[in-house]
Write an enzyme that holds these catalytic residues in place. Structure first.
Site, PDB file in Angstrom:
ATOM      1  N   HIS A 266     -10.366  -4.177  10.748  1.00  0.00           N
ATOM      2  CA  HIS A 266     -10.983  -3.942   9.434  1.00  0.00           C
ATOM      3  C   HIS A 266     -12.173  -2.993   9.485  1.00  0.00           C
ATOM      4  O   HIS A 266     -12.997  -2.998   8.582  1.00  0.00           O
ATOM      5  CB  HIS A 266     -11.457  -5.273   8.819  1.00  0.00           C
ATOM      6  CG  HIS A 266     -10.350  -6.098   8.252  1.00  0.00           C
ATOM      7  ND1 HIS A 266      -9.577  -6.932   9.013  1.00  0.00           N
ATOM      8  CD2 HIS A 266      -9.876  -6.203   6.990  1.00  0.00           C
ATOM      9  CE1 HIS A 266      -8.672  -7.529   8.254  1.00  0.00           C
ATOM     10  NE2 HIS A 266      -8.836  -7.104   7.015  1.00  0.00           N
TER      11      HIS A 266
ATOM     12  N   GLU B  28       0.822  -1.216   0.000  1.00  0.00           N
ATOM     13  CA  GLU B  28       0.000   0.000   0.000  1.00  0.00           C
ATOM     14  C   GLU B  28       0.850   1.258   0.000  1.00  0.00           C
ATOM     15  O   GLU B  28       0.548   2.226  -0.705  1.00  0.00           O
ATOM     16  CB  GLU B  28      -0.957   0.017   1.196  1.00  0.00           C
ATOM     17  CG  GLU B  28      -2.128  -0.955   1.071  1.00  0.00           C
ATOM     18  CD  GLU B  28      -1.782  -2.384   1.445  1.00  0.00           C
ATOM     19  OE1 GLU B  28      -0.609  -2.657   1.810  1.00  0.00           O
ATOM     20  OE2 GLU B  28      -2.678  -3.243   1.374  1.00  0.00           O
TER      21      GLU B  28
END
Ligand SMILES: Cc1ncc(C[n+]2csc(CCOP(=O)(O)OP(=O)(O)O)c2C)c(N)n1
Ligand SMILES: [Mg+2]
Lengths: 329, 323
Positions: B126, B58
């Site tokens: 998450h 990322e």
């Protein structure tokens, strides 16, 4: 490799320009003309000059905190660079970036970065743009031996390799990250050995020899332009001065010996190239002296330019945030 | 107008902008097979030069998007709110700061689409609703759509904008439906709040997934004789404070609904603006209805306690009416 005489002379001129720029910076910094951090590039000139002269104006570079050598090597304007160090409005970033953030987008200098390793993904992205657009330009990024341990470097090298991007990863191994030896922090003998993990060529180069740097970069650029992907080049070099100006005053204890410094200085990049040009009859000793003096004069003029430039006006603090401006909250 | 599901609206916006401008390209994890649902059929239409599955890097690919934007591309990046943490350096040190730091030389037409997948047992790693953290850092435009039409129109505006934009997509809205204009140039401007339900007794400002709870609360309050005005700011940077202040001037009461953690939330910022600039309009203390300041627990028995919901909003409204 047959290198054009003009380029050989330009190499010497750019190296002197960097060295004299840094000498001037050290002088005015210790005289208190500006106080912020600056990281001298003295001793490492051949790395930036040799590699940048292998690029076209339309190619991109990005760099790091040791930031003056890269833009000067790529043909940046030393007046605007010096004015930036003084925080003046004629500086490259109108006084908003300072020493560690010199940038000149008009000649492909995408900027230096104060966060170690942080410009490596950005330069990789410029390479990605070239590939997506089917363009001809390449992107080169300078980072240190210390930065080579950042995840950003590893992620970028892998990304550039799997996507076959026209990127040159140029590690300036000056042996230390501040006071920490790369031998204590890099698990392989050479940073360039890591290229194997990313399935790209890893080239170890004598970073004190601008021609060696030039030749290695020409090959990497050639490969990149042909669509064959990235290359990792490691230039072995040495920083003569403190990590940053003024650090010697706060540091307690030594991390390198005077013998080491003296040993490296025997292989001074400017000296090596100058001797070569003289022995090949390309320049005389007087020619070389003239280049040294002329570049010093230009650096003195740059200091004058910076001194005479204005500080930015208070209202400018709110400018340059947005391309499509929005109201302040 | 066509009835469209929220996530389809995102897909349509992406396709339209990619057709319109060949400099737009998209990258992210597992996007070619549209694992997260918004990128279907992009590969077949635009090919693998403009639709890129990235490695799990990322920080690397967020930075690569920034770099590509600097030299003329208009990258669109898909990721998940919780994965932004590993890319923070590139978001903050590069995307947000670069233009200012370089004295306005850099132009960064890069858009990040970030899904916030909370509320269904995804647990602490998450479930992040982290837009307030990005509001705190100058340099990025922060977009929080709550309807399919806005999801489409705001994303299109973001892709055409020349600054770094982050579109925080509330995963709880992905399956919602609404009328969406068919016009290829359906653009929703930044910094213009939408009044989803007019009212006179209390102003409810709601963000992202908080909007549907606010509308449900307003409906129930209506049956109790309380007229609530529901405002969706749609973008947090820039923030349309005028619409909010005007509404509070009319109603004298403010409830702010924010699915992010309550400390230094978007609700905190909106509350402080109204406290400072609309104080004399207020007839009761401002109420913040935001996520509790604990991590997101896995068990449904616990997770549902965390976020704003209809009942919490109604009780906050009643608090403002009592004083
Ligand atoms: C992410 C980050 N960590 C630490 C620092 C502090 N710092 C600045 S320069 C430097 C050393 C960098 O070493 P290297 O990459 O080898 O470059 P050199 O200074 O030797 O040219 C450190 C630790 C920083 N600026 N950024
Ligand atoms: Mg080093």
């Amino acid at each position: 490799m047959d290198i054009n005489k003009d380029i050989l002379v330009l190499m010497l001129e750019r190296m002197w320009l960097i060295r004299n720029f840094e000498l001037k910076v050290m002088e005015v910094h210790s005289a208190g003309e500006f106080a912020a951090a600056a990281h001298p590039y003295i001793g490492e000139e051949a790395v930036a000059v040799g590699s940048c002269l292998a690029l076209k104006d339309t190619d991109y570079i990005a760099g790091n905190h040791r930031s003056h050598g890269h833009p000067i090597a790529k043909g940046g304007d030393i007046n605007r660079a010096m004015a930036e160090l003084y925080g003046k409005v004629d500086g490259y970033c109108k006084g908003k970036g300072g020493s560690m953030h010199l940038a000149d987008f008009s000649i492909g200098i995408l900027g230096e970065s104060g966060i170690v390793g942080s410009s490596v993904p950005v330069a990789t992205g410029a390479g990605l743009a070239s590939k997506i657009g089917g363009d001809d330009f390449v992107s080169m990024v300078f980072f240190g031996d210390g930065a080579s341990n950042q995840g950003a470097c590893h992620e970028s090298m892998n990304l550039a390799s799997v996507w076959n991007l026209p990127v040159i990863f140029l590690c300036e191994n000056n042996q230390f990250a501040v006071t920490t030896s790369f031998k204590d922090t890099v698990a392989v003998d050479h940073v360039s050995d890591r290229a194997a993990a990313y399935n790209m060529p890893g080239v170890l180069v004598d970073g004190q020899d601008c021609i060696a740097m030039y030749e290695a970069t020409v090959q990497a650029v050639d490969r990149a332009r042909k669509g064959e992907g990235p290359t990792l080049i490691e230039g072995l070099t040495y920083r003569y001065e403190e990590h940053s100006l003024g650090l010697g005053r706060v540091r307690r204890g030594e991390y390198r010996s005077q013998e080491d410094i003296d040993e490296w200085k025997k292989r001074d990049p400017i000296h090596i190239h100058q001797e070569r040009l003289i022995s090949q009859g390309i320049l005389t000793t007087e020619d070389c002296k003239k280049i040294e003096d002329d570049t010093m004069k230009r650096c003195e003029d740059a200091v004058e330019f910076a001194r005479n430039s204005e500080f930015p006006k208070p209202e400018e603090v709110f400018e340059d945030m947005w391309a499509n401006p929005i109201p302040l909250p | 107008m066509t009835q469209t599901v929220f996530i389809e609206a995102i897909n349509h916006a992406t396709k339209e902008e990619m057709r319109k401008d060949s400099n737009v390209f998209i990258m992210g994890e597992d996007i070619t097979l549209s694992v997260y649902g918004a990128t279907q059929d992009l590969l077949s239409e635009f090919g693998d030069t403009r639709v890129l599955d990235t490695p799990l890097s990322e920080n690397g690919f967020v930075g690569a998007a920034v770099g590509a934007s600097l030299v003329g591309k208009r990258p669109l990046v898909e990721t998940v709110s919780s994965f932004m943490w590993v890319a923070m350096d590139q978001f903050i040190s590069q995307a947000a700061k670069m233009r200012y730091m370089f004295g306005g030389q850099a132009k960064l037409p890069v858009t990040f689409r970030v899904s916030m997948l909370y509320g269904s047992g995804a647990a602490a790693h998450h479930s992040d609703r982290n837009y307030p953290m990005f509001m705190n850092m100058p340099g990025m435009k922060i977009i929080v759509p709550s309807t399919p039409a806005d999801a489409k129109g705001l994303l299109k505006t973001a892709i055409r904008d020349d600054d770094p934009c982050i579109v925080f997509e509330d995963g709880n809205l992905y399956g919602t439906r609404g009328e969406v204009p068919d016009d290829d140039d359906h653009l929703v401007p930044f910094g213009v709040a939408s009044i989803l339900k007019p009212g006179t007794d209390v102003t409810i400002v709601a963000i992202a997934g908080g909007v549907i709870h606010a509308l449900a609360a307003a409906k129930e309050l209506e049956s109790q004789g309380v007229s609530a005005e529901v405002i969706d700011p749609r973008t947090l940077v820039p923030l349309d404070k005028k619409t909010i202040l005007d509404s509070v001037e009319k109603t004298g009461r403010l409830v702010v609904v924010d699915p992010a953690h309550k400390v230094c939330s978007a609700a905190s910022e909106i509350s402080s603006i109204v406290a400072q600039e609309g104080f004399w309009s207020l007839q009761a203390p401002i109420q913040k209805v935001a996520a509790e300041q604990v991590h997101i627990p896995y068990s449904q028995a616990l997770e549902k306690l965390i976020y704003p919901d209809k009942d919490k909003i109604i009780s906050a409204v009643n608090n403002t009416l009592e004083s």
